[in-house]
Scaffold this active site. Structure first.
Site, mmCIF file in Angstrom:
data_model
loop_
_atom_site.group_PDB
_atom_site.id
_atom_site.type_symbol
_atom_site.label_atom_id
_atom_site.label_comp_id
_atom_site.label_asym_id
_atom_site.label_seq_id
_atom_site.Cartn_x
_atom_site.Cartn_y
_atom_site.Cartn_z
ATOM 1 N N ARG A 1 0.817 -1.222 0.000
ATOM 2 C CA ARG A 1 0.000 0.000 0.000
ATOM 3 C C ARG A 1 0.849 1.269 0.000
ATOM 4 N NH1 ARG A 1 -3.745 -0.721 4.504
ATOM 5 N NH2 ARG A 1 -2.105 0.225 5.742
ATOM 6 N N TYR B 1 -11.309 25.547 -6.979
ATOM 7 C CA TYR B 1 -12.004 24.519 -7.765
ATOM 8 C C TYR B 1 -13.292 24.089 -7.046
ATOM 9 C CZ TYR B 1 -12.375 19.872 -9.992
ATOM 10 O OH TYR B 1 -12.797 18.747 -10.642
HETATM 11 C C1 LIG Z 1 -7.470 23.395 -10.612
HETATM 12 C C2 LIG Z 1 -7.938 21.997 -10.462
HETATM 13 N N1 LIG Z 1 -7.633 21.338 -9.352
HETATM 14 C C3 LIG Z 1 -8.039 20.076 -9.153
HETATM 15 C C4 LIG Z 1 -8.785 19.421 -10.107
HETATM 16 C C5 LIG Z 1 -9.232 18.029 -9.827
HETATM 17 O O1 LIG Z 1 -8.477 17.085 -10.460
HETATM 18 P P1 LIG Z 1 -9.017 15.594 -10.590
HETATM 19 O O2 LIG Z 1 -10.002 15.609 -11.705
HETATM 20 O O3 LIG Z 1 -7.820 14.778 -10.852
HETATM 21 O O4 LIG Z 1 -9.671 15.256 -9.290
HETATM 22 C C6 LIG Z 1 -9.128 20.068 -11.283
HETATM 23 C C7 LIG Z 1 -9.921 19.364 -12.325
HETATM 24 O O5 LIG Z 1 -10.410 19.936 -13.271
HETATM 25 C C8 LIG Z 1 -8.701 21.397 -11.471
HETATM 26 O O6 LIG Z 1 -9.023 22.082 -12.573
#
Ligand SMILES: Cc1ncc(COP(=O)(O)O)c(C=O)c1O
Length: 382
Positions: free
Chosen positions: A50, A103
């Site tokens: 893991r 996000y």
């Molecule tokens: C700025 C940002 N952070 C994090 C993520 C999340 O990534 P994941 O899709 O791998 O969870 C995204 C996805 O679009 C993103 O644009």
């Protein structure tokens, strides 16, 4: 070593046959050499699958080394890189200050999941710099940045925020997926944890979901690793291998996307329908000066204002595109576009754009073909 060289050297295995890539070893059980050593875990001996085998270890070394970090945790998505960073940094009774441009799913985590563990969140206007000090009360334990911010692309004054956070004993975290740890070095600017979605430019081919968190120093890394291990986070060796493979060519893919994006952005700017180009490297961007100070390059992801357009107009434009697809990710080889307004959830900053906002992720296609595609979109709007 320069970053271009680091990208080819970091995380290379010590393979007797001379292979330059790590083995994709699959395994949960790791037999102990003797009963006496069963409970003895000297550094370097992996006692259970893991914690990661060759491919995961190589990827950790490469991602951390590129950013000048003390160590790296891997997660099964970029979202989880953010949630792991936060869970590492807070405890019950605490508060997170989060940039209002983070996000969307991270915002949902902060608002819906974190309160169950006794931690609240306050959002702050992303263009706030050292004044963030006024928001830091005794409960604030972590500040979460994302620069440029999702969709609206604000750049934060990272050194100013990190400085005041350090003075007040608060941990700083950044989602720096846009720079992929290449064109911005947040840890060198004082940030404690740099989280990113390897899903985007590192993977680079839209066939992988993975995240990484890099810690600025050993103490922060210990804390991160303890949280990572106690939650039982694990990434598959095949996925780690794909991410490392992507990392090797990332610089040239990002440069190509960046230069095509600037060509497309300049063309868009010449259209009467278009307002500001929200690419930090474009002179139109309100934080262009901060970009020039802190970043060494860019990528293909940017947003554009369409004054006077509403959501149905954006939909007509997007539906007419034949090469540029519609999808929520970016950083792959293929160009994408989304209209942002249905998912914008700012609460602490004034509306940042005029009319509709469309985000473009420019891929590897010839910019001329992308421009011809965009012409189809404008023709459909009429
Ligand atoms: C700025 C940002 N952070 C994090 C993520 C999340 O990534 P994941 O899709 O791998 O969870 C995204 C996805 O679009 C993103 O644009």
């Amino acid at each position: 070593m320069k970053d271009d060289t680091k990208l080819t050297r970091l995380g290379r295995p010590h393979d007797e046959r001379g292979l330059v890539n790590p083995a994709v070893a699959r395994g949960s059980t790791m037999l102990a050499p003797s009963a006496a050593e069963l409970y003895d875990f000297p550094p370097g001996r992996v006692h259970y699958g893991r914690v990661g085998l060759e491919a995961q270890q190589s990827l950790r070394e490469a991602v951390s080394g590129l950013q000048g970090g003390a160590g790296c945790a891997l997660t099964s998505s970029g979202l989880m890189a953010n949630t792991l960073s936060v869970m590492t940094s807070v405890e019950a009774g605490g508060k997170v200050l989060a940039a209002d441009c983070i996000y969307g799913p991270v915002r949902s985590f902060l608002l819906n999941t974190l309160p169950k563990y006794g931690v609240t969140t306050e959002f702050f206007a992303p263009r706030m710099g050292a004044e963030i000090g006024d928001l830091i009360d005794d409960n604030v334990q972590a500040i979460l940045l994302e620069s440029p911010g999702s969709l609206t692309m604000e750049i934060q004054d990272i050194p100013a925020i990190a400085k005041i956070a350090h003075q007040k004993g608060v941990i700083t975290i950044i989602d720096d997926t846009w720079s992929a740890g290449l064109t911005l070095k947040p840890l060198q600017l004082g940030v404690d944890y740099a989280a990113q979605a390897l899903t985007k430019y590192v993977g680079g081919h839209s066939d992988l979901l993975m995240g990484a968190v890099v810690a600025r120093d050993e103490k922060l890394f210990d804390r991160l690793r303890t949280t990572e291990r106690s939650f039982g986070f694990h990434t598959a060796p095949d996925d780690a291998y794909l991410a490392l493979r992507g990392l090797r060519t990332m610089a040239i893919r990002m440069e190509r996307s960046f230069s095509s994006a600037m060509t497309v952005a300049d063309w868009l700017k010449s259209r009467p329908e278009v307002g500001r180009i929200l690419h930090p490297a474009h002179a139109d961007h309100p934080d262009h000066a901060l970009y020039k100070r802190d970043f060494t390059g860019g990528c293909g992801l940017f947003s554009v204002e369409f004054p006077g357009w509403d959501i149905p107009t954006s939909e007509r434009f997007l539906d007419a595109l034949e090469i540029i697809g519609m999808g929520f990710s970016w950083g792959g080889y293929e160009s994408l576009a989304i209209h942002c307004d249905p998912q914008l959830k700012r609460t602490k900053s004034a509306r940042t754009h005029d009319g509709a906002l469309i985000r473009f992720a420019v891929g590897m296609e010839a910019p001329e073909d992308l421009i011809a595609d965009l012409e189809r979109g404008f023709a459909a709007v009429g």
